[in-house]
Every structure is written in C-alpha cells, then in structure tokens.
Design a protein around this motif. Structure first.
Motif, PDB file in Angstrom:
ATOM      1  N   HIS A 101       0.801  -1.279  -0.010  1.00 30.11           N
ATOM      2  CA  HIS A 101       0.080  -0.102   0.252  1.00 30.11           C
ATOM      3  C   HIS A 101       0.763   1.399   0.154  1.00 30.11           C
ATOM      4  O   HIS A 101       0.226   2.107  -0.064  1.00 30.11           O
ATOM      5  N   ALA A 102       2.123   1.308   0.298  1.00 32.74           N
ATOM      6  CA  ALA A 102       3.035   2.273   0.038  1.00 32.74           C
ATOM      7  C   ALA A 102       4.317   1.929  -0.596  1.00 32.74           C
ATOM      8  O   ALA A 102       4.739   0.612  -0.592  1.00 32.74           O
TER       9      ALA A 102
ATOM     10  N   LEU B  97      -5.820  -6.696  -2.371  1.00 35.71           N
ATOM     11  CA  LEU B  97      -4.403  -6.040  -2.497  1.00 35.71           C
ATOM     12  C   LEU B  97      -4.444  -5.163  -3.565  1.00 35.71           C
ATOM     13  O   LEU B  97      -5.225  -5.225  -4.540  1.00 35.71           O
ATOM     14  N   PRO B  98      -3.767  -3.959  -3.555  1.00 38.03           N
ATOM     15  CA  PRO B  98      -3.591  -2.952  -4.434  1.00 38.03           C
ATOM     16  C   PRO B  98      -2.889  -3.424  -5.871  1.00 38.03           C
ATOM     17  O   PRO B  98      -2.421  -4.425  -5.835  1.00 38.03           O
TER      18      PRO B  98
ATOM     19  N   GLU C 288     -10.052  -4.757  -9.200  1.00 38.82           N
ATOM     20  CA  GLU C 288     -10.387  -6.044  -8.578  1.00 38.82           C
ATOM     21  C   GLU C 288      -9.110  -6.739  -8.708  1.00 38.82           C
ATOM     22  O   GLU C 288      -8.973  -7.794  -9.558  1.00 38.82           O
ATOM     23  N   GLY C 289      -8.276  -6.623  -7.858  1.00 37.82           N
ATOM     24  CA  GLY C 289      -6.940  -7.492  -7.560  1.00 37.82           C
ATOM     25  C   GLY C 289      -7.291  -8.781  -6.717  1.00 37.82           C
ATOM     26  O   GLY C 289      -8.423  -8.901  -6.530  1.00 37.82           O
ATOM     27  N   PRO C 290      -6.088  -9.414  -6.529  1.00 39.94           N
ATOM     28  CA  PRO C 290      -6.124 -10.652  -5.767  1.00 39.94           C
ATOM     29  C   PRO C 290      -6.535 -10.245  -4.403  1.00 39.94           C
ATOM     30  O   PRO C 290      -6.351  -9.337  -3.878  1.00 39.94           O
ATOM     31  N   LYS C 291      -7.211 -11.328  -3.529  1.00 39.39           N
ATOM     32  CA  LYS C 291      -7.887 -11.006  -2.153  1.00 39.39           C
ATOM     33  C   LYS C 291      -7.096 -12.070  -1.329  1.00 39.39           C
ATOM     34  O   LYS C 291      -6.909 -13.181  -1.850  1.00 39.39           O
ATOM     35  N   VAL C 292      -7.052 -11.582   0.053  1.00 43.96           N
ATOM     36  CA  VAL C 292      -6.625 -12.618   0.969  1.00 43.96           C
ATOM     37  C   VAL C 292      -7.770 -12.719   1.890  1.00 43.96           C
ATOM     38  O   VAL C 292      -8.475 -11.611   2.429  1.00 43.96           O
ATOM     39  N   ALA C 293      -8.124 -14.098   2.182  1.00 46.94           N
ATOM     40  CA  ALA C 293      -9.172 -14.381   3.134  1.00 46.94           C
ATOM     41  C   ALA C 293      -8.851 -14.216   4.704  1.00 46.94           C
ATOM     42  O   ALA C 293      -7.694 -14.963   4.902  1.00 46.94           O
TER      43      ALA C 293
ATOM     44  N   TRP D  50      -1.395   4.488  -1.046  1.00 47.21           N
ATOM     45  CA  TRP D  50      -3.033   4.366  -1.373  1.00 47.21           C
ATOM     46  C   TRP D  50      -3.732   4.780  -0.245  1.00 47.21           C
ATOM     47  O   TRP D  50      -3.792   3.889   0.506  1.00 47.21           O
ATOM     48  N   VAL D  51      -3.798   6.140   0.006  1.00 51.78           N
ATOM     49  CA  VAL D  51      -4.657   6.509   0.979  1.00 51.78           C
ATOM     50  C   VAL D  51      -6.121   6.291   1.041  1.00 51.78           C
ATOM     51  O   VAL D  51      -6.718   6.285   1.963  1.00 51.78           O
TER      52      VAL D  51
END
Length: 348
Positions: free
Chosen positions: A182-183, A253-254, A225-230, A195-196
């Motif tokens: 994110h940074a 995730l960004p 719409e990127g990958p996601k973490v459950a 990504w604020v």
C-alpha cells in the motif's frame, strides 16, 4: 520494484503489434530477461501455476511450466537483480486457502507463502518459503507477515543477504505506517506514494505517513479488482438473523505500482467498468498504464501509453535505447477469470 532492465541496442518493433493470445488465466506478470536479439522472457503467475514464456517477433512461445509446492492462488510476483550479477531474482507470493466447516472458527483463511528465490530456468525450484508477503523495491527485498485475524502483521522488514541466504532485519523499514503493497518509497528521499484510499494516491512522509502539501493526486484511478486474502473473523457475524453467518472477510491487495529508470512511478488507471447489472450490457471505458510525477510541490498524472479496451491486470516496463515500452497482461474480465492476452506498447 527494480528499475526495468535496459535492452542491448535493438528495435522493440521486433515484437508483433496487437493482442498476443496466451493460454490459461494468469493474474500477474514479470519480466525476467531481455536479450540482445530482441526477445524477452516473462513469468506468468496463475492460480496453482507459473509459466515461463518467450516473447519475440514470432509471438508468444511457451518454454516451461511448473506448480508451486502447495495448491495456492496467485497474489504477487517480483523480479530484480538484487545481487548485481546481471540476472534477475524472482520472488513469488501465493495464498493457500484453508477452510474449516465446523468449530468456532469455521470459514476460509489464507496462509501466505512467499517463496524466494524461485529458479525458473528449468521448471521451477522453490528455494525457501518465508511464510509471508515479499516485495522488491529499489533493488531491495522486503517482508511483511500475516496476523491471525488481519491480512498484515505490524511492520515491514528488510531481508538482507547473508552467507546462508537472506535474513530478516531486526528493525522495521520506514513504510509510512502502511502495509507492504500500500506504500512505495520514492527513490532517494524521505517520501512515499501511498494508497490513502482504495482509488487514490498521495505522497506521504515515510516516517509519519502524513500527506505532503500538494501531494494528493486529484484523479481517482478506478475500482481495481485484484487478488484477495481471506481472513477468518475472530467472532462470526450475521447478516440477517442466525441463518446467514459470515465467518471470513476478503481483503483486496492493491494494483502494481513500480518505478522506471526516470525515477517516476507507474501504475494502472482502471477506467474500464462492467455495468451494474452485468446481463444488461457490455463493459465500457478504457484502462491504461499511467505515470505519476512529483516535483516536491504537486503530484500530477501523465499518460505516456495508449488506452486499451480491455482490463489491465498487470504490467512490466522495458527501457530500450531512446524509448520506453510496457508489456501488459490483459483480460476481458476485471478479476482475470476470462480470456487473456499480452500487449506490447511504446510510450508516446
């Protein structure tokens, strides 16, 4: 991540124009080699699979394919020449989804695997699993763990080369209070791009995370719409009554943000959208790889590459003598579940 490699004197026009068909549904892309005869080798990261392909005037040629040690979803891939030997090392991050159907903590939970280095020359050799997120920034390797009930643990840590491989540093790196993806620290300074908000970037202090005067980008960069973490919830929630139990949350995730040899940042502007009611229309709008320029007073958006009528999932940069190119991973679905292509673009 590492500045894009420079090619030997050759003409990027040897790559065919237009869409290049590729098989499967890769979610991530990384350039591993650029040869003086005008060919490039890429890694395409899919769920449960890594493909190495060669891009040349003949199109896309499959070279090798391999599977990770465990069944897992694609999250991130980076390449950089960390040891300055002329070859780019590979870091691969994937999520192994564990599911419990009974008990207090029923639901899905992603175990994070961060393999480094991954030797992709002949099949794949997954050398070591750091069991966390990995990212290469400015020819350095960084790590962040996963917390039990959160997608990230506290602190981003450098991984430093030693006689026995890479060791985790004891002191967190200044990361503006944000998570690893994110940074992105700006080259040669005390600032970072962060990504604020989900669709908005700003220049922040690497120490405090405070947004710098003039550092907020005015343009929103679209819903990616990127990958996601459950992440399994500590206590289940209920939407309506007691028959609709929520046991996990999915954390997005960004999109990739990387730096060119010009020191400027590049990322994806998601201008393409699907209609609210998917059966009533077709996608509209265009995606593009954009460049962000910070002069210490104002953060501005530049558009060095053409827009495309497809969803850009990922990209990598190539610096040719006197010109820059981008290799795009495209899909006709925003989540990467549809038909996939590669596309090579030259900067204007």
């Amino acid at each position: 991540p590492s500045p894009p490699p420079k090619a030997a004197p050759s003409d990027p026009s040897v790559f065919p124009g237009g869409l290049l068909d590729i098989s499967g549904s890769p979610k991530r892309l990384a350039l591993t080699e650029l040869s003086e005869n005008g060919t490039a080798e890429l890694l395409l990261l899919s769920d449960n699979r890594i493909d190495r392909v060669r891009l040349s005037s003949e199109g896309v040629e499959p070279i090798a394919s391999c599977k990770p040690p465990v069944a897992s979803r694609a999250l991130h891939i980076d390449t950089a020449d960390l040891d300055q030997d002329g070859k780019r090392e590979v870091a691969v991050v994937m999520a192994e989804d564990l599911r419990d159907i009974v008990g207090r903590h029923a639901g899905a939970d992603s175990r994070i695997h961060g393999w480094f280095p991954v030797n992709s020359t002949d099949g794949c050799d997954f050398a070591f699993d750091f069991n966390g997120y990995l990212r290469m920034v400015d020819d350095q390797l960084f790590f962040q763990g996963r917390a039990r009930f959160a997608p990230f643990a506290d602190g981003v840590f450098p991984l430093r080369a030693s006689a026995n491989g890479y060791r985790l540093g004891k002191t967190p790196a200044p990361w503006a209070g944000f998570d690893l993806y994110h940074a992105s620290p700006l080259p040669g300074g005390d600032e970072a791009l962060a990504w604020v908000e989900k669709e908005r970037l700003a220049v922040v202090s690497r120490e405090s995370g405070q947004i710098q005067p003039g550092g907020r980008l005015l343009e929103a960069l679209g819903n990616y719409e990127g990958p996601k973490v459950a992440v399994r919830l500590k206590e289940p929630r209920y939407r309506t009554g007691f028959d609709d139990q929520v046991t996990e949350e999915y954390h997005l995730l960004p999109r990739r943000l990387t730096f060119g040899v010009d020191g400027k940042a590049y990322t994806i502007d998601r201008g393409r959208r699907i209609p609210e009611f998917a059966l009533l229309g077709s996608p509209s709008g265009r995606d593009s790889v954009v460049r962000l320029s910070w002069d210490g007073r104002k953060l501005t958006l530049e558009r060095p590459f053409p827009d495309v009528d497809y969803f850009i999932l990922d990209f990598d940069l190539v610096e040719w003598p006197g010109r820059s190119s981008a290799i795009l991973l495209l899909n006709d679905k925003p989540d990467g579940s549809g038909k996939a292509w590669l596309l090579v673009q030259d900067a204007f």
